[in-house]
Design an enzyme around this catalytic site. Structure first.
Site, PDB file in Angstrom:
ATOM      1  CD  GLU A  26      -1.116   0.512   3.693  1.00  0.00           C
ATOM      2  OE1 GLU A  26      -1.457   1.705   3.733  1.00  0.00           O
ATOM      3  OE2 GLU A  26      -1.462  -0.339   4.525  1.00  0.00           O
ATOM      4  CE  LYS A 161      -3.539   0.462  10.313  1.00  0.00           C
ATOM      5  NZ  LYS A 161      -4.020   1.493   9.385  1.00  0.00           N
TER       6      LYS A 161
END
Length: 305
Positions: A26, A161
């Site tokens: 990404e 996360k």
């Protein structure tokens, strides 16, 4: 036609044409995840790590309205210098960035979309987005989760996360039928930490075993991605108590400052890094490299099937 929007790097296209292993990467982690020049250094090191393993890296982004599948070192440098000035781009944003001829940094969701367009099945990143803490009132849920339910790309990550609600994210993924596979672990890693209070759906101990499951899933026409949770290396894992304390403080500050939506994750990650004296940033770099190595190994196994 789709091809009119895509610019696939010749090296990446050649690898795809020959059935060689390719790993998507990404670009939000470059523009929004780290400061310059560490962001560029990390991106180039991650790409080289994949090459050293025997696979081809394909960093994905939108530049001048073109969908780029595989960035040159010069384009990575450009992205790193632009930083947060580049628009963080998820599924909803792609057509508007393209139509306006702008630059866009791809999130987990949009990287999956563009990777699938090009025919790339394995994607290595840091951590995936998820259900935010307090989502029962804010309804703040990352588009990453819906993309995982629909797009045929395996995402190698260090778990969810840790600034997010891991429990609610696990429940959402289960509802959407997205398998969470632990690489050599029964426990869901929590990004900066190897520990959490949650288990994975399946444990697999070799890249070959993971590739076999991916191959079976997609050959049967079962749509959607797979979360491959790869714990941060033990030497860089941070104590849960220290991370939880820093996250709690960062969340409180974000609420006071009215920070939400797509600005929340970059703010929280940056603030946690400050509160931990930079330890979390170093951990972030190491876990991304670790995921790149595993992503390459899985892509190699998958390409051989």
């Amino acid at each position: 036609m789709l091809i009119s929007f895509l610019d696939v790097h010749p090296e990446v296209q050649q690898a795809l044409d020959q059935g060689l292993p390719v790993v998507a990467l990404e670009s939000t982690i470059i523009s929004h995840g780290m400061p310059y020049p560490q962001n560029v250094e990390t991106a180039l090191t991650v790409a080289q790590t994949i090459r050293d393993k025997g696979a081809i890296p394909a960093t994905i982004a939108i530049i001048g309205g073109r969908l780029k599948i595989g960035l040159t070192p010069e384009e990575i440098e450009y992205f790193g210098k632009q930083g947060v000035a580049v628009t963080k781009t998820s599924r909803r944003d792609i057509p508007f960035i393209v139509a306006s001829g702008l630059d866009g940094a791809t999130t987990v969701a949009s990287t999956m979309i563009l990777a699938a367009m090009a025919g790339i099945r394995v994607f290595a990143t840091g951590g995936i987005g998820g259900v935010h803490r307090g989502a029962e009132t804010s309804f703040d849920i990352s588009a990453d989760l819906q993309e995982l339910a629909n797009t045929d790309v395996a995402v190698v990550c260090a778990g969810i996360k840790s600034i997010l609600d891991l429990g609610l994210t696990r429940e959402y993924l289960e509802t959407q039928g997205v398998p969470v596979v632990g690489y050599q672990t029964d426990q869901l890693p929590a990004f900066y930490s190897r520990e959490s209070d949650f288990e994975v759906d399946y444990r697999r101990d070799t890249p070959e075993q993971i590739a076999q499951a991916l191959n079976a899933k997609w050959r049967m026409g079962l749509k959607g991605g797979v979360v491959i949770a790869n714990p941060i290396p033990e030497a860089y894992s941070m104590p849960r108590e220290a991370i939880d304390q820093a996250i709690a403080q960062a969340l409180g500050e974000a609420e006071k400052q009215g920070i939400g939506g797509k600005q929340s994750t970059p703010f929280l990650l940056a603030r946690v890094s400050e509160l931990t004296g930079g330890d979390s940033l170093n951990a972030n770099v190491q876990l991304v490299l670790n995921n790149a190595r595993l992503g390459a190994d899985i892509a190699i196994e998958l390409a051989g099937m």
